[in-house]
Write an enzyme that holds these catalytic residues in place. Structure first.
Site, PDB file in Angstrom:
ATOM      1  N   LYS A  49       0.832  -1.204   0.000  1.00  0.00           N
ATOM      2  CA  LYS A  49       0.000   0.000   0.000  1.00  0.00           C
ATOM      3  C   LYS A  49       0.867   1.255   0.000  1.00  0.00           C
ATOM      4  O   LYS A  49       0.542   2.253  -0.655  1.00  0.00           O
ATOM      5  CB  LYS A  49      -0.939  -0.021   1.220  1.00  0.00           C
ATOM      6  N   GLN A  93      -4.372  -1.684   9.671  1.00  0.00           N
ATOM      7  CA  GLN A  93      -4.293  -2.995   9.024  1.00  0.00           C
ATOM      8  C   GLN A  93      -4.871  -4.071   9.952  1.00  0.00           C
ATOM      9  O   GLN A  93      -4.486  -4.172  11.114  1.00  0.00           O
ATOM     10  CB  GLN A  93      -2.835  -3.305   8.654  1.00  0.00           C
ATOM     11  N   ASP A 116     -10.983   2.763   4.114  1.00  0.00           N
ATOM     12  CA  ASP A 116     -11.305   1.333   3.998  1.00  0.00           C
ATOM     13  C   ASP A 116     -12.815   1.118   3.851  1.00  0.00           C
ATOM     14  O   ASP A 116     -13.253   0.029   3.470  1.00  0.00           O
ATOM     15  CB  ASP A 116     -10.863   0.597   5.276  1.00  0.00           C
TER      16      ASP A 116
END
Ligand code: GUN
Length: 280
Positions: A49, A93, A116
């Site tokens: 990412k 994460q 997200d």
């Protein structure tokens, strides 16, 4: 023989257009990534990412916290990032170490920085069809349908899996595009009977060879979201690819299918956040 949906090529296109648009902003978009503990898969995802951010001309700020981090410490960091004007998106994460309540952590992220698409505000907006940050994987699958001009309206769409990250939002997005949606999960007794009716079959379970050719209708579109490893340690999905590819009209490979699209949509979401924060 099925047409292979090239997620890698499509993702490169999406990222190139994001990078191009980012150039016109007065301030570089910024992503804060929080990585708690030492999960090696999570480390790999976070590194990818960050590389994507660099490719798109974004800043990335990594916050690496020890395995034994307390909840109040993590929530404190999120509160600080919520207020930081250089940070457009915040990504924690997952999975998190056991002592940390993932749902509580997701709630702490400001919805306008939730790239997200996991915060209940964004989940709710998605379900009622309001503009929202969409979870990256299902949004990436929808982008594939669009790019390959695969129609959803009136099609029987069968989603295997009901996770908050993939299955549930995938079903919502397909419903929004006028699909007739069936969601199957571990308590569904007659899954093969249902999958055989699917015009579009999306598998997001995480079980190798779950979807065999006898479960697939001739000409179906088959999307494999899973990332499993076979006995040789090679990456594979839920679908028995060689056999199913003979019956499907379109199919996604693993790797090179949905995975790269997930990452590309994250970049798109960060750009959207940055534009929003800059009033563009
Ligand atoms: N872990 C597995 N998939 C994801 C994702 O899309 N976002 C985050 N934050 N963690 C994950």
């Amino acid at each position: 023989m099925a047409i292979v949906i090239d997620g890698k090529a499509l993702a490169a296109k999406v990222k190139a257009s994001v990078a191009e648009e980012a150039k016109s902003l007065t301030r570089q978009p910024g992503l804060a990534v929080i990585l708690v503990g030492n999960n090696p898969a999570s480390r790999t995802y976070v590194t990818s990412k960050e590389k994507d951010c660099q490719e798109c001309g974004f800043l990335s700020f990594e916050h690496k916290l020890p395995e034994e981090t307390r909840e109040d410490e993590l929530l404190g960091l999120i509160a600080q990032l919520n207020e930081d004007p250089k940070v457009d998106g915040i990504l924690v994460q997952m999975p998190l170490p056991r002592q940390l309540d993932e749902q509580k952590v997701i709630h702490a992220i400001a919805p306008e920085k939730d790239v997200d698409g996991f915060h209940p505000v964004n989940v709710g907006r998605l379900v009622i069809g309001e503009p929202a940050f969409l979870p990256c994987t299902p949004a990436g699958v929808m982008e594939m349908f669009k790019a390959y001009e695969i129609p959803i309206r009136g099609k029987h769409c069968v989603v295997l899996g009901r996770s908050n990250i993939v299955g549930k939002p995938m079903s919502s997005l397909l419903l929004q595009q006028d699909g007739t949606v069936t969601t199957c999960h571990s308590k569904t007794p007659n899954m093969a009977e249902i999958t055989r009716q699917a015009d579009i079959l999306v598998s997001a379970v995480g079980k190798r060879n779950l979807v065999t050719a006898d479960m697939v209708k001739e000409g179906a579109v088959v999307i494999d979201v899973a990332m499993n490893r076979n006995d040789a340690g090679k990456l594979c999905g839920d679908v028995d690819y060689p056999e199913v590819a003979k019956k499907a009209s379109y199919i996604t490979p693993v790797p090179g299918g949905v995975g790269p699209m997930t990452r590309a949509i994250l970049m798109k979401n960060i750009l959207t956040a940055a534009k929003m924060h800059q009033g563009v």
